[in-house]
Design an enzyme around this catalytic site. Structure first.
Site, PDB file in Angstrom:
ATOM      1  N   ASP A 223       7.336  11.023  72.049  1.00  0.00           N
ATOM      2  CA  ASP A 223       6.521  10.165  71.188  1.00  0.00           C
ATOM      3  C   ASP A 223       5.023  10.283  71.455  1.00  0.00           C
ATOM      4  O   ASP A 223       4.593  10.320  72.614  1.00  0.00           O
ATOM      5  CB  ASP A 223       6.945   8.711  71.460  1.00  0.00           C
ATOM      6  N   GLU A 291       6.252  15.055  69.065  1.00  0.00           N
ATOM      7  CA  GLU A 291       5.686  14.346  67.932  1.00  0.00           C
ATOM      8  C   GLU A 291       4.173  14.350  68.064  1.00  0.00           C
ATOM      9  O   GLU A 291       3.612  13.692  68.937  1.00  0.00           O
ATOM     10  CB  GLU A 291       6.153  12.886  67.859  1.00  0.00           C
TER      11      GLU A 291
HETATM   12  C1  NOJ Z   1       5.019   7.023  67.095  1.00  0.00           C
HETATM   13  C2  NOJ Z   1       6.244   6.314  66.638  1.00  0.00           C
HETATM   14  O1  NOJ Z   1       6.953   7.123  65.746  1.00  0.00           O
HETATM   15  C3  NOJ Z   1       5.802   5.015  66.036  1.00  0.00           C
HETATM   16  O2  NOJ Z   1       6.845   4.349  65.382  1.00  0.00           O
HETATM   17  C4  NOJ Z   1       5.208   4.157  67.122  1.00  0.00           C
HETATM   18  O3  NOJ Z   1       4.683   2.984  66.566  1.00  0.00           O
HETATM   19  C5  NOJ Z   1       4.104   4.904  67.859  1.00  0.00           C
HETATM   20  N1  NOJ Z   1       4.417   6.258  68.151  1.00  0.00           N
HETATM   21  C6  NOJ Z   1       3.787   4.222  69.161  1.00  0.00           C
HETATM   22  O4  NOJ Z   1       4.825   4.453  70.084  1.00  0.00           O
END
Ligand code: NOJ
Ligand code: MG
Length: 590
Positions: A223, A291
């Site tokens: 993430d 991501e």
């Molecule tokens: C990316 C995640 O996909 C999202 O849902 C989240 O709010 C942020 N990162 C913070 O972790």
């Protein structure tokens, strides 16, 4: 007789020539994202859970999915619905227990499904014991987070140390009375950023990876990677000039808070953890998917620093339903294919829990076209739950909005920020709460269209988004999709096409019409395609259906639809005969 068998065998072989086996499991997978609060509720509290997921895994098998990743299921106060984690090595009671998790993994394995966890390294919850100890300056936790004194103004008031803005809006700094200092949070204030300059934090987070590897997971979606490191001298970010609102994330550039070189080095270190684990166990790769919302070069750089792949968000970030075929080809397809490193595995993402659904971001008519593109381009395909049936965003009132990114806004603006509309419960059938829960009240409302738009209805129908999806995952098992080359061509401003070829396979062609009107096109640019083609998969609203014969030089394609075309039986048999001839020669020679 023997000849007949050989001919049949060859034709079968041609249609479905075998994959060479050099690819690793993850390189050809069709990956599915489960948002656990919304997939299946087993205990009737209106929130999805692990036993619910386990009870529905057969759906993934039926859909032809190979692996799934689950958004966070760790203990969490749910300020950001699981992305604020208060214990990286346990399960939140809302979702179940570690035993439930082990059962889920065991059932997934027995069904041949790989399990990928969401690893959230940038921040913890402000209720994590590390943060509680850090606020109290208890070692070794004192420097687990980014603490900074404020700036004292002449009138005595204290303001944040610099102009850094949080992704969710407002200052990235929050004052803490106990510690008498500001702490940094690139997301919500309940999500303090971990201090990656601290080696103890680095080591602790590696232990988290090993903990879940030991429980049998096959890899991680990582993430918010670009936010890991921040400049330790804390300079003000330059202003973008795009907005006057200093609380908007777009107010400043993010030169000092995103994409630092140390962030890439950290990814490389995690890759070493995974590879060591593989080497010291069964030799099966454990994967890491990054991501990162970033420009193309910053994205591709993750391949060089150990990610198996960084998510390709081009079909989300660069184009949408208002884009022409020319724009989609150039800004999404070519932009990726022309820049992905040699020998790297591509991937395609058309939706996730942070973005509007395909039916809404594009249009309901384009659901199949997007699935066709997503699943037939080279590499990994990523499907957000519900996209296999074309679920749509559900409008949610300001009062019912729960996403912090929406709640941080006012009633006039929240709709362009809230991610709730794309997170509503999976629509399994037409029973109570779409079969998601026995509870009539669910954490987010079920989409009002569930009586007609649901999986059971699409399984029963002759043609449906789901039937298209199943045909696509089946076709993905063939060598031509798993290993074939790709050639993307713009046919006219509204239509693009691509051809997948692999020696010994019948080529696959995809034609997509992005316009709201039908188009008649010629595909003669594809020299190797036969003159007569058969429709093998078609958008549900297309005037052509499976088995229709079409001419390569004059093909009518319906508005907003896509077609998957292959050479007709004639071509199949003639190429079969050539191979037969060669095989027979070899046989008799022998
Ligand atoms: C990316 C995640 O996909 C999202 O849902 C989240 O709010 C942020 N990162 C913070 O972790
Ligand atoms: Mg950070």
């Amino acid at each position: 007789m023997r000849m007949g068998i050989i001919v049949l065998g060859l034709i079968a072989l041609l249609g479905c020539s075998s994959v060479n086996g050099d690819t690793e499991w993850w390189q050809t997978m069709s990956l599915y994202q489960i948002y656990p609060r919304s997939w299946k509720d087993s205990d009737g509290d209106g929130i999805g859970d692990l036993q619910g997921i386990e009870s529905k895994l057969e759906h993934l098998v039926d859909a032809g999915v190979d692996a799934f990743w689950i958004s966070p299921i760790y203990p969490s106060p749910m300020a950001d619905f699981g992305y604020d984690i208060s214990d990286f090595m346990d399960i939140d009671p809302i979702f179940g227990t570690l035993d439930d998790f082990d059962n889920l993994v065991a059932t997934a394995k027995s069904l041949g499904l790989k399990v990928v966890m969401d690893f959230v390294p940038n921040h913890s919850s402000d209720e994590h014991e590390w943060f509680i100890n850090s606020m109290a300056s208890v070692d070794p936790y004192t420097d687990y987070y980014i603490w900074k004194n404020g700036t004292v103004l002449e009138n005595g008031t204290i303001t944040p140390p610099n102009n850094w803005v949080s992704v969710f809006g407002g200052s990235a700094w929050t004052w803490n009375n106990q510690r008498q200092a500001y702490y940094l949070h690139q997301f919500a204030e309940e999500q303090p950023d971990l201090n990656y300059w601290n080696e103890e934090v680095v080591a602790a987070m590696k232990e988290v990876l090993v903990f879940w590897l030991d429980r049998g997971v096959d890899g991680f979606r990582v993430d918010a990677i670009p936010h890991l490191f921040e400049d330790s001298t804390f300079p003000d970010e330059p202003l973008t000039g795009d907005t006057d609102d200093p609380t908007d994330y777009g107010y400043v550039e993010h030169d000092y808070t995103k994409h630092l070189q140390e962030t890439y080095d950290m990814v490389q270190q995690w890759r070493e953890v995974l590879d060591n684990y593989t080497e010291n166990s069964d030799g099966v790769p454990r994967i890491m998917m990054a991501e990162a919302y970033a420009n193309t070069s910053m994205t591709m750089k993750y391949y060089d620093y150990g990610a198996h792949f960084p998510f390709n968000f081009n079909l989300i970030s660069n184009v949408d339903g208002s884009s022409t075929a020319a724009e989609i080809k150039e800004s999404a397809l070519d932009e990726w294919l022309n820049n992905v490193p040699d020998n790297a595995t591509s991937n395609w993402v058309i939706g996730n829990h942070d973005k509007s659904r395909v039916a809404t971001r594009y249009s309901p008519e384009q659901v199949d076209a997007l699935n066709i593109i997503n699943l037939l381009l080279p590499g990994v395909s990523v499907t957000y739950y519900g996209e296999e049936i074309g679920m749509e965003d559900q409008w949610i009132s300001y009062e019912d909005t729960v996403d912090p990114q929406g709640c941080n806004q006012d009633e006039d603006t929240y709709e362009s920020y809230s991610r709730d509309p794309a997170r509503t419960p999976m629509q399994w059938d037409a029973t109570t709460s779409a079969g998601f829960s026995t509870n009539e009240s669910t954490w987010l409302p079920v989409n009002t269209n569930y009586l007609t738009l649901n999986l059971a209805a699409q399984v029963a129908a002759d043609t449906s988004h789901y039937k298209v999806y199943q045909a696509l995952t089946a076709l993905r098992k063939e060598a031509v999709i798993q290993e074939g080359s790709v050639n993307v061509q713009l046919i006219n401003n509204n239509v693009f096409a691509f051809m997948r070829e692999h020696s010994g396979s019948v080529p696959v062609m995809v034609v997509a019409n992005m316009a709201n009107n039908s188009e008649t096109v010629s595909l003669e640019v594809f020299d190797n395609a036969a003159d007569t083609l058969l429709v093998s998969i078609a958008s549900v609203d297309s005037s052509l259906t499976e088995g229709s014969e079409v001419s390569k030089t004059s093909l009518e394609i319906s508005a907003l639809s896509a077609l998957v075309l292959r050479s007709g039986a004639e071509a199949l048999i003639s190429s079969g005969i050539i191979i037969l001839f060669v095989t027979a020669l070899a046989y008799f020679h022998h």
